[in-house]
Scaffold this motif. Structure first.
Motif, short mmCIF file in Angstrom:
data_model
loop_
_atom_site.label_atom_id
_atom_site.label_comp_id
_atom_site.label_asym_id
_atom_site.label_seq_id
_atom_site.Cartn_x
_atom_site.Cartn_y
_atom_site.Cartn_z
N ALA A 141 0.87 -1.18 0.00
CA ALA A 141 0.00 0.00 0.00
C ALA A 141 0.90 1.22 0.00
O ALA A 141 1.93 1.24 0.68
CB ALA A 141 -0.93 0.02 1.21
N ARG A 142 0.51 2.24 -0.76
CA ARG A 142 1.38 3.41 -0.91
C ARG A 142 0.53 4.66 -1.08
O ARG A 142 -0.43 4.68 -1.86
CB ARG A 142 2.28 3.22 -2.12
CG ARG A 142 3.17 4.41 -2.46
CD ARG A 142 4.16 4.04 -3.52
NE ARG A 142 5.03 5.17 -3.89
CZ ARG A 142 6.22 5.05 -4.45
NH1 ARG A 142 6.72 3.84 -4.70
NH2 ARG A 142 6.94 6.12 -4.76
N ALA A 143 0.88 5.71 -0.34
CA ALA A 143 0.20 7.00 -0.48
C ALA A 143 0.96 7.85 -1.49
O ALA A 143 2.20 7.79 -1.57
CB ALA A 143 0.15 7.73 0.86
N PRO A 144 0.27 8.65 -2.27
CA PRO A 144 0.97 9.57 -3.18
C PRO A 144 1.74 10.61 -2.38
O PRO A 144 1.30 11.04 -1.30
CB PRO A 144 -0.16 10.20 -3.99
CG PRO A 144 -1.38 10.01 -3.15
CD PRO A 144 -1.20 8.75 -2.38
N GLN A 145 2.89 11.02 -2.90
CA GLN A 145 3.66 12.05 -2.22
C GLN A 145 2.98 13.40 -2.33
O GLN A 145 2.20 13.66 -3.24
CB GLN A 145 5.06 12.15 -2.85
CG GLN A 145 6.06 11.12 -2.37
CD GLN A 145 7.45 11.38 -2.90
OE1 GLN A 145 7.75 11.05 -4.04
NE2 GLN A 145 8.31 11.97 -2.08
N PHE A 146 3.29 14.27 -1.37
CA PHE A 146 2.90 15.68 -1.38
C PHE A 146 1.37 15.85 -1.38
O PHE A 146 0.86 16.80 -1.97
CB PHE A 146 3.53 16.40 -2.58
CG PHE A 146 4.98 16.06 -2.79
CD1 PHE A 146 5.93 16.38 -1.82
CD2 PHE A 146 5.41 15.39 -3.93
CE1 PHE A 146 7.26 16.05 -2.01
CE2 PHE A 146 6.73 15.06 -4.11
CZ PHE A 146 7.66 15.39 -3.15
N GLU A 147 0.68 14.94 -0.71
CA GLU A 147 -0.76 15.06 -0.53
C GLU A 147 -1.12 14.82 0.93
O GLU A 147 -0.46 14.02 1.61
CB GLU A 147 -1.52 14.05 -1.40
CG GLU A 147 -1.44 14.32 -2.89
CD GLU A 147 -2.33 13.38 -3.69
OE1 GLU A 147 -3.23 12.74 -3.08
OE2 GLU A 147 -2.12 13.27 -4.92
N THR A 148 -2.14 15.52 1.41
CA THR A 148 -2.68 15.26 2.74
C THR A 148 -3.62 14.09 2.62
O THR A 148 -4.71 14.20 2.06
CB THR A 148 -3.41 16.50 3.28
OG1 THR A 148 -2.51 17.61 3.30
CG2 THR A 148 -3.95 16.24 4.69
N THR A 149 -3.18 12.94 3.14
CA THR A 149 -3.95 11.72 2.89
C THR A 149 -3.58 10.67 3.94
O THR A 149 -2.81 10.92 4.87
CB THR A 149 -3.67 11.20 1.47
OG1 THR A 149 -4.54 10.11 1.18
CG2 THR A 149 -2.23 10.76 1.30
N SER A 150 -4.13 9.48 3.76
CA SER A 150 -3.79 8.35 4.61
C SER A 150 -3.94 7.08 3.80
O SER A 150 -4.56 7.07 2.73
CB SER A 150 -4.70 8.29 5.84
OG SER A 150 -6.05 8.07 5.45
N ILE A 151 -3.32 6.01 4.27
CA ILE A 151 -3.53 4.70 3.67
C ILE A 151 -3.93 3.72 4.75
O ILE A 151 -3.53 3.85 5.92
CB ILE A 151 -2.27 4.18 2.94
CG1 ILE A 151 -1.06 4.09 3.89
CG2 ILE A 151 -1.94 5.03 1.73
CD1 ILE A 151 0.15 3.41 3.27
N THR A 152 -4.75 2.77 4.39
CA THR A 152 -5.12 1.68 5.30
C THR A 152 -4.73 0.37 4.64
O THR A 152 -4.70 0.23 3.41
CB THR A 152 -6.62 1.68 5.61
OG1 THR A 152 -7.35 1.57 4.38
CG2 THR A 152 -7.03 2.95 6.33
N GLY A 153 -4.41 -0.60 5.46
CA GLY A 153 -4.03 -1.91 4.94
C GLY A 153 -3.80 -2.87 6.09
O GLY A 153 -4.08 -2.54 7.26
#
Length: 488
Positions: free
Chosen positions: A439-451
């Protein structure tokens, strides 16, 4: 084929090119097959050089390597260190040429002490001993090691057995033996083939699940570094991470905030953290990077937890010029870069107990620590999951954060553990025990990942022993070539 000889200028140009080729083996380029080529270029013609000439060629290699692969320090010095372009370029250049001295010293000692006997083997051993020296001297900088590129190569199955320095040794041997093969020494092909075919017989997994998968969320606030430590930055950070946490599903076992997610000390952050905790499920644990200070005026870069959490972690291996200032009395006040509003950190104690969160023992490595293979192996021996929190915002849109991620992937592969990596603006990822990003979040974004991450038990051969068997082997390869009384 006779010994290759280059003019001094051509030799230096080839060494510079070999350094650049080594950078291309790392992320984001990942041309791993260039690593033996770079090693071969450094070995070719080396026996014909004097020690001083060998040192110059080694230094040129280091300039090519760090000038192309680690010049991202310019971003932190110029963009975030309030330093003008000319001075930032000068300091970056000093950083590059100083690190290049490690290769100059390695090749000088190699030519000063070693003769032509078993030259291909002694060269590979000397190379790895040079990497060992670079790992520990002056707190160390094991960045862009020759073996780091092989997390995705056919040599990857070696990683749980011999670690990154073993991969460097195999790579250097492939390069030096490859040159011997080009000299029509056909015997050199057999050891090369053996080293590259053995991985086909090695296990793909050395560890096994120790429990049910955990549902995790890794949060990435993407806060601007230039305002992070201002009152406005503190308010933005508190709001951002609180809102990201509220948006998570209720069935999570673990939520992770990155290094120094809230730009304040723990006692200042406690009211915010307690409000966040009050909205979490009782079964959800939260871990966050945070700055701590004790009653004696000491400061620590730490990981603490809320909810179903026992213990904390204080960063053991600090970053010079980032978390503490060497020669502080001399450097403070000289330029703005040395006067950043960051307290000098104190290293945490060695061999800290893992954090227990969501019923799982977690070994921690804060930011820079993940590049130290033996430090991470030490944590993995006592834990079922590895966690690294980081703030790579300092390096902007350079290749530095991507190289950092590649090394985190290699730590997962070496130790047969999942690695959860939460960063301020990327690259936030979940890595499985084979070094693959799940699982990977895009760079330079306010975000989260779940896994999901799975607690793992059992130890790989590398986790059990660390790097010392490879360092010992490297020394044993060098010893037969040593000539203490060499003729001119």
């Amino acid at each position: 084929m006779h010994e290759l000889r280059f003019s001094p200028a051509l030799g230096c140009l080839l060494a510079l090119a070999a350094g650049v080729l080594t950078t291309l083996t790392a992320s984001p380029f990942e041309l791993w097959w260039l690593a033996p080529v770079a090693a071969g270029l450094m070995y070719a013609g080396l026996p014909a050089l004097t020690p001083a000439q060998a040192a110059l060629r080694g230094w040129c290699y280091g300039v090519g390597l760090f000038g192309s692969g680690a010049s991202w320090v310019y971003v932190s010095i110029h963009d975030y260190g309030y330093t003008g372009v000319p001075l930032a370029l000068f300091l970056t250049g000093m950083f590059v040429v100083s690190l290049a001295l490690f290769f100059a010293l390695t090749l000088w000692l190699y030519r000063r002490l070693c003769g032509p006997r078993l030259a291909a083997l002694t060269f590979a051993g000397a190379w790895v001993l040079g990497e060992w020296l670079r790992t520990w001297l002056f707190t160390g900088f094991p960045w862009l090691l020759l073996g780091s590129a092989h997390v995705d190569s056919p040599l990857a199955p070696w990683a749980p057995v011999v670690g990154v320095y073993g991969l460097s040794l195999i790579t250097a041997l492939t390069g030096s033996l490859g040159i011997e093969f080009l000299r029509r020494r056909w015997w050199a092909l057999a050891p090369i083939a053996t080293l590259w075919l053995i991985p086909l017989t090695l296990p793909t997994q050395w560890t096994q699940p120790a429990g049910e998968p955990l549902r995790v969320a890794l949060l990435q606030g993407n806060l601007p570094q230039l305002i992070k430590w201002t009152p406005e930055g503190q308010r933005v950070a508190a709001n951002t991470y609180s809102e990201l946490t509220r948006a998570q599903p209720d069935d999570l076992d673990l939520i992770v905030w990155p290094e120094a997610a809230l730009p304040m000390f723990e006692e200042e952050a406690r009211p915010i953290l307690e409000r966040v905790q009050s909205n979490l499920s009782p079964d959800t644990a939260l871990l966050t990077g945070i700055l701590q200070r004790d009653g004696q005026g000491l400061y620590f870069n730490s990981v603490i937890g809320l909810g179903d959490v026992e213990g904390e972690y204080r960063k053991e291996h600090l970053v010079p010029f980032g978390e503490y200032l060497p020669l502080e009395n001399l450097l403070r006040g000289t330029i703005a870069f040395f006067d950043l509003p960051m307290p000098a950190m104190t290293p945490g104690p060695a061999r800290q107990a893992p954090i227990l969160a969501a019923g799982t023992t977690i070994g921690n490595a804060i930011c820079y620590e993940i590049i130290y293979a033996d430090l991470v192996a030490e944590r993995a021996r006592e834990s079922e999951l590895l966690l690294t929190v980081s703030n790579d915002t300092w390096f902007g849109r350079s290749i530095g954060p991507l190289q950092h991620l590649q090394m985190a992937r290699l730590r997962a592969l070496e130790n047969g553990r999942y690695v959860a990596r939460a960063t301020s603006n990327g690259v936030t990822v979940i890595i499985d025990p084979r070094g693959r990003v799940t699982a990977r979040a895009p760079q330079f974004e306010t975000t989260s990942i779940t896994g999901e991450v799975v607690p793992m038990s059992g130890l790989t051969p590398f986790t059990r022993t660390g790097s010392w068997p490879v360092w010992l082997l490297a020394a044993l390869l060098v010893i037969p070539g040593v000539q203490l009384h060499r003729k001119p």
